[in-house]
Design a protein around this motif. Structure first.
Motif, mmCIF file in Angstrom:
data_model
loop_
_atom_site.group_PDB
_atom_site.id
_atom_site.type_symbol
_atom_site.label_atom_id
_atom_site.label_comp_id
_atom_site.label_asym_id
_atom_site.label_seq_id
_atom_site.Cartn_x
_atom_site.Cartn_y
_atom_site.Cartn_z
ATOM 1 N N THR A 251 0.698 -1.666 -0.158
ATOM 2 C CA THR A 251 0.022 -0.025 0.003
ATOM 3 C C THR A 251 0.676 1.116 0.553
ATOM 4 O O THR A 251 0.367 2.156 -0.916
ATOM 5 N N THR A 255 0.862 3.815 -3.385
ATOM 6 C CA THR A 255 -0.537 4.875 -3.208
ATOM 7 C C THR A 255 -0.381 5.898 -2.339
ATOM 8 O O THR A 255 0.120 6.455 -3.077
ATOM 9 N N LEU A 274 -5.338 8.185 -5.302
ATOM 10 C CA LEU A 274 -4.169 7.472 -4.794
ATOM 11 C C LEU A 274 -4.833 7.661 -2.688
ATOM 12 O O LEU A 274 -4.214 6.798 -2.550
#
Length: 341
Positions: A251, A255, A274
Motif C-alpha cells: 500500500t 498508493t 490515490l
C-alpha cells in the motif's frame, strides 16, 4: 492577507525567524488560505505595532548589540497568560495551516484570537533532505537517525526562544518533529501539548464501538514511512487501548508514495484518488477511522467527500486542544499552570 487597518513592522535579526501577534477581531483578518509568497516572505521578525504605527518600546530590538544579545529579550514580546508558542516544523506550510486554523477558530463567535508567537526555520529541511518529499520505503533511515542530534538541538533552541518570548504553552504542529517530542520537551518550563495525545484523547472521547465482535476499536494511521518508523502515533493510540492498523508495504509503495509524487507534480486529482484508495484499504481492515498523519495530505480531501468523515487530521485536533487550553487559562488568568500529559 492583512487589511489596511493595521500597520506591521519588520525587524531582521540574527536569531530564529519568528512571527508574533495578537489579532484583534475588529482590525485584522486572515484570508481563506495562506499564499506561497506569504510563506516565503516570513523570514524575519513580524511584530504587531500599536495604533500609531509605532513599535512599543518593550518590543524594540537594538541592532547595535551582538547576535546572541539580540536574541535575549529582557521583556517578553507577549505577556498574556494564555500566549501560545508555536515551533515551526520541517514544512513551513504545515505551520501556516496550523496558524490559519488557530486564528479563524479561536476568533469565531466574537472572541479575540489566541495570542501567539511563532518561531520557524525552514532551513531545518536541509538537515533532513528527504522530509521535503518522502523518506525511502525500504527501511533505510540512516540519515534520519544520524541527524537526530542536530534536529533536536534546532528544535530545543526554538522552544527556549519561545519560552523567553513569553509563551505560556508550546505546540509543535509537525508530524516529523514529533519523533523527538520527548527530547525537545524535556525541561520545558510551560505545558508542551502533544499532538498524538490530542488525537488519542479525541478518539477516546468519541466512545466508538468495535466494527468486529471480540476485537478492540481499530484506528488506521496513514503517514509517510518516517512517521511510521518513529512509532509516535502507534504508541499514543495503543496507550489508550486502540488497536493500530498501518498500511502494508504494498500500500505504501503503490498508493502512498505515488500520491506524494503526484502532489510534487501538482497532480492534485491523481494524488486525491490515490489517497482515497489508501484509505479504503485501511477501512476494509475494519478500522473505525483513519489518522492522516502526513503534512502532504492536508486538505487534500474535500469536506464533502464521504471519506473525509472517516478521517481525523492531527493538526485539527491540536488546534482544538490549543484553543481549549488557551480559553481555560484565560479564565483563571495567572493561576499556576498544570502540565498537560
Amino acid at each position: 492577507m492583512f487589511d489596511g487597518g493595521m500597520t506591521m513592522s519588520f525587524y531582521s535579526i540574527n536569531c530564529p525567524p519568528i512571527v508574533s501577534g495578537i489579532v484583534n477581531k475588529n482590525r485584522t483578518y486572515y484570508g481563506p488560505r495562506f499564499s506561497q509568497s506569504m510563506a516565503i516572505q516570513i523570514s524575519s521578525v513580524l511584530l504587531q505595532s500599536n495604533e500609531g504605527g509605532k513599535l512599543p518600546e518593550s518590543k524594540k530590538i537594538s541592532s547595535s548589540s551582538t547576535p546572541l544579545a539580540r536574541c535575549r529579550i529582557s521583556n517578553p514580546l507577549l505577556s498574556q497568560a494564555n500566549t501560545v508558542g508555536i515551533i515551526g516544523g520541517v514544512s513551513v506550510f504545515s505551520t501556516l495551516i496550523f496558524l490559519e486554523k488557530l486564528v479563524w477558530r479561536s476568533s469565531r463567535d466574537g472572541n479575540e484570537c489566541v495570542p501567539f508567537v511563532v518561531c520557524s526555520d525552514p532551513g531545518m529541511s536541509r538537515e533532513l533532505p528527504f522530509c521535503s518529499s518522502y523518506p525511502p520505503v525500504n527501511g533505510n533511515h540512516s540519515q534520519f537517525i544520524s541527524n537526530s542530534g542536530i534536529v533536536v538541538e534546532n528544535l530545543r533552541r526554538k522552544r527556549e526562544f519561545l519560552e523567553k518570548s513569553g509563551a505560556k504553552c508550546i505546540v509543535m504542529p509537525c508530524h516529523i518533529s514529533h519523533a523527538w517530542l520527548v527530547e525537545v520537551s524535556d525541561g520545558c518550563s510551560v505545558p508542551f501539548l502533544d499532538m498524538g495525545d490530542c488525537v488519542a484523547r479525541e478518539l477516546k472521547e468519541a466512545k466508538m464501538k468495535p466494527l468486529e465482535a471480540g476485537s478492540d476499536v481499530r484506528i488506521g494511521v496513514l503517514a509517510s514511512d518516517a512517521t511510521l518508523v518513529a512509532g509516535f502515533y502507534q504508541e499514543k493510540l495503543q496507550s489508550q487501548g486502540f488497536e493500530v492498523v498501518l498500511p502494508d508495504k504494498a500500500t505504501l509503495e503503490h498508493t502512498v508514495v505515488p500520491a506524494i509524487e503526484a502532489l510534487n507534480r501538482k497532480d492534485m486529482e491523481g494524488a486525491r484518488n490515490l489517497l482515497r484508495i489508501a484509505i479504503h484499504v485501511l477501512l476494509v481492515r475494519a478500522v473505525n477511522c483513519v489518522v492522516l498523519a502526513s503534512d502532504e495530505f492536508h486538505s487534500l480531501l474535500p469536506r464533502h467527500d464521504p471519506l473525509h468523515k472517516k478521517c481525523i487530521d492531527p493538526i485539527d485536533a491540536l488546534v482544538r486542544f490549543t484553543i481549549k487550553w488557551s480559553q481555560s487559562t484565560e479564565k483563571v488568568h495567572k493561576q499556576p499552570l498544570k502540565k498537560l500529559s
